[in-house]
Design a protein around this motif. Structure first.
Motif: not given
Length: 66
Positions: A46-50, A52-60
């Motif tokens: 999960x990218x977190x609440x709110x 709106x942009x891609x965060x590569x740290x959320x991909x494992x």
């Protein structure tokens, strides 16, 4: 049996070439997806609440070859 399984494997296009990039470029989206599934496990956290942009740290990405 081994030859048959190799020819139907998602990785078959890479077995007979020295130009891996060209082989990858020649694959459609479904074949690319099959290659990724054969080599790695991809987990999207999960990218977190709110967010709106891609965060590569959320991909494992975990290699299945280890």
């Amino acid at each position: 049996d081994l030859a048959t399984s190799a020819s139907t494997s998602a990785l078959a296009p890479f077995a007979a070439t020295d130009d891996v990039q060209a082989a990858w470029d020649g694959l459609d989206r479904e074949r690319r997806r099959a290659v990724i599934e054969a080599l790695a496990s991809v987990t999207l956290h999960p990218a977190g609440r709110g967010a709106r942009v891609f965060n590569p740290d959320t991909v494992q990405i975990t290699s299945l070859q280890d």
